[in-house]
Design an enzyme around this catalytic site. Structure first.
Site, PDB file in Angstrom:
ATOM      1  N   LYS A   1       0.929  -0.914  -0.205  1.00 44.90           N
ATOM      2  CA  LYS A   1       0.120  -0.590   0.168  1.00 44.90           C
ATOM      3  C   LYS A   1       0.902   1.124   0.437  1.00 44.90           C
ATOM      4  O   LYS A   1       1.821   1.284   1.195  1.00 44.90           O
ATOM      5  CB  LYS A   1      -1.162   0.342   1.141  1.00 44.90           C
ATOM      6  CG  LYS A   1      -2.207   0.936   1.245  1.00 44.90           C
ATOM      7  CD  LYS A   1      -2.944   0.465   2.472  1.00 44.90           C
ATOM      8  CE  LYS A   1      -4.754   1.382   2.189  1.00 44.90           C
ATOM      9  NZ  LYS A   1      -4.572   1.113   3.560  1.00 44.90           N
TER      10      LYS A   1
HETATM   11  C1  E4P Z   1      -8.532   2.159   3.632  1.00 40.89           C
HETATM   12  O1  E4P Z   1      -7.458   1.355   3.138  1.00 40.89           O
HETATM   13  C2  E4P Z   1      -8.331   2.652   4.787  1.00 40.89           C
HETATM   14  O2  E4P Z   1      -7.033   2.236   5.941  1.00 40.89           O
HETATM   15  C3  E4P Z   1      -9.194   3.220   5.859  1.00 40.89           C
HETATM   16  O3  E4P Z   1     -10.297   2.949   5.210  1.00 40.89           O
HETATM   17  C4  E4P Z   1      -9.180   4.471   6.027  1.00 40.89           C
HETATM   18  O4  E4P Z   1     -10.810   5.000   7.444  1.00 40.89           O
HETATM   19  P1  E4P Z   1     -10.881   6.151   8.345  1.00 40.89           P
HETATM   20  O5  E4P Z   1     -10.630   7.338   7.518  1.00 40.89           O
HETATM   21  O6  E4P Z   1     -12.175   5.948   8.517  1.00 40.89           O
HETATM   22  O7  E4P Z   1      -9.842   5.727   9.402  1.00 40.89           O
END
Ligand code: E4P
Length: 213
Positions: A83
């Protein structure tokens, strides 16, 4: 639509894995930090529970550092997806990794044009954050619709992961927009089961059943 769970918590992953509805897991540095455990051992444990793509995020902000981290992370398990943040250096690293056949998830996507860049770089996945857009009074689900339209226009193989999901309507919007995947926190996955008429109906069926002689 595939369903991923958005967590680094092993108990949550174990709890939901038995249902057979989870196709993968996304983590991020904040979710990992919440667990207070070693990053690699958490990710490794996740790969032993879920047989699907597991996103592990780099923390470097330069392509060279990201590639070094990626090299290390891919050793953990073949299901690891690297990622990377949607910044210039992240896109550069994504292009290099995708040419090597390493799976990538370009994260922190907040605009359709950022998603276009991720697709151009050959990203396996792109993660638009719809909840964080809604938080600042922008239309999060519209971002998914725009990205899907662009990807379909050009047949880009990059899959869209609707991320930063806060409630069941976000999941509905993602599915209606033909998002390939939604990554969802456990609390929201559980909310997807709920309907008062299901509970009332079941109670009545069981009550009626008991009246049989
Ligand atoms: C996805 O890849 C992210 O880790 C996640 O959905 C972020 O979510 P949040 O805005 O609730 O932190």
């Amino acid at each position: 639509m595939k369903l991923f769970i958005d967590t680094a918590n092993i108990d949550e992953i174990k709890e939901i894995s038995d249902l057979g509805i989870i196709d993968g897991v996304t983590t991020n540095p904040s979710l990992i930090a919440k667990e207070g455990r070693d990053f690699k051992s958490v990710v490794q444990e996740i790969t032993s529970i879920i047989d699907g793509p597991i996103s592990a995020e780099v923390i470097s902000t330069d392509a060279e550092g990201m590639l070094k981290e990626a090299e290390d992370l891919v050793q953990i398990h073949p299901n690891i997806v690297i990622k990377l943040p949607l910044i210039e250096q992240g896109i550069k690293a994504t292009s290099i990794l995708s040419k090597k056949g390493i799976k990538t998830n370009v994260t922190l996507c907040f605009s359709p044009m950022q998603a276009l860049l991720a697709a151009k770089a050959g990203a396996t996945y792109v993660s638009p954050f719809i909840g964080r857009l809604d938080d600042i009074s922008h239309d999060g689900p519209q971002l998914i619709r725009d990205i899907i339209e662009i990807y379909e226009n050009f047949d880009y193989p990059t899959e869209v992961i609707a991320a930063s999901i806060r409630h069941p309507i976000h999941v509905l919007e993602a599915a209606k927009a033909r998002s390939h995947i939604a990554t969802i926190p456990l609390k929201v996955i559980k909310q997807l089961f709920n309907h008062p008429l299901t509970d009332i109906g079941l109670e009545k069926f069981l009550k009626d059943w008991k009246t049989m002689k």
